[in-house]
Design an enzyme around this catalytic site. Sequence first.
Site, PDB file in Angstrom:
ATOM      1  CB  SER A  46      -0.749   0.004   1.156  1.00 55.81           C
ATOM      2  OG  SER A  46      -0.218  -0.020   2.363  1.00 55.81           O
ATOM      3  CD  GLU A  47       0.286   3.906   2.166  1.00 53.35           C
ATOM      4  OE1 GLU A  47      -0.578   4.517   2.215  1.00 53.35           O
ATOM      5  OE2 GLU A  47       0.380   2.806   2.861  1.00 53.35           O
ATOM      6  CB  THR A  48       7.170   1.863  -1.120  1.00 55.18           C
ATOM      7  OG1 THR A  48       6.618   0.709  -1.422  1.00 55.18           O
ATOM      8  CG2 THR A  48       8.792   1.902  -1.277  1.00 55.18           C
TER       9      THR A  48
END
Length: 282
Positions: A46-48
């Site tokens: 979902s996020e990096t």
Amino acid sequence: MNQRRFSQLDVFTAVPLRGNPLAVVHDAIGLGDAQMADIARWTNLSETTFLLPPDDPGADYRVRIFTPGGELPFAGHPTLGSCHAWLAAGGVPRDPAVVVQQCGVGRVRVRRDGSADAPRLAFAAPALRRTGPVEPALRAQVIASLGLRDDQLLQLEWVDNGPGWMAALLPDAAAVLALKPDFAAMRGLKLGVVGAHPAGSECQFEVRAFVPGLGVPEDPVTGSLNAGLAQWLIAAGLAPERYVAAQGAALGRAGRVFVAREGADIWIGGAVCPVISGTLSL
């Protein structure tokens, strides 16, 4: 070929694999926007996040936050996970009591929270950029995308602290867990849903977050949404000043978000578990 330290952590859980995973690229100097976007699509989380020296002299580090679909100015689980990774890599904050993160919404304060037996990190919720009831046309879209009757949607409010969240209040947690959204009908909405658990339950609220436009139809555990929800619900008298929210059950997770209002601040906390440590070669 350049090598950079790489971490993957599980956020909002004390038990690995039950929260929201985050990839962190350390020492991201030299990576361009397109490379960061490529890495975020490759991790497919979902996020990096990408850690950089701060531009702001009052910040300890700067972070850029990417989803598979683009960059965000702020997000909650990347804030806690990035801070944990920065500290674990030897980062030393200017103020021992608080770490100051620089991101797209400016400075965000992060502090150590919890206890020695159950350590957590917590961030101070950034100010809401947009509040108030959602427009009737968008309300109709939300009702259709969630498959609800109009009377089942008790309230629909803007709780936007950067990502663009709106929040739907349902009659109870069971109604939240029973949702089977039509993601095509959502077409671009960033929608949080919340409902109360029965009195005496471990958690006060059940939360779900739907973000199909960012390449992640449902986010497992969402700090930015919970921050916006807390600011709305506490101010409206719909939640106590301290509570625990559950999120992720619909995806086989068991995220726990610890909320506390202290003076003018609302702190959003959770545990962070390191899972992978290695090197990214590009």
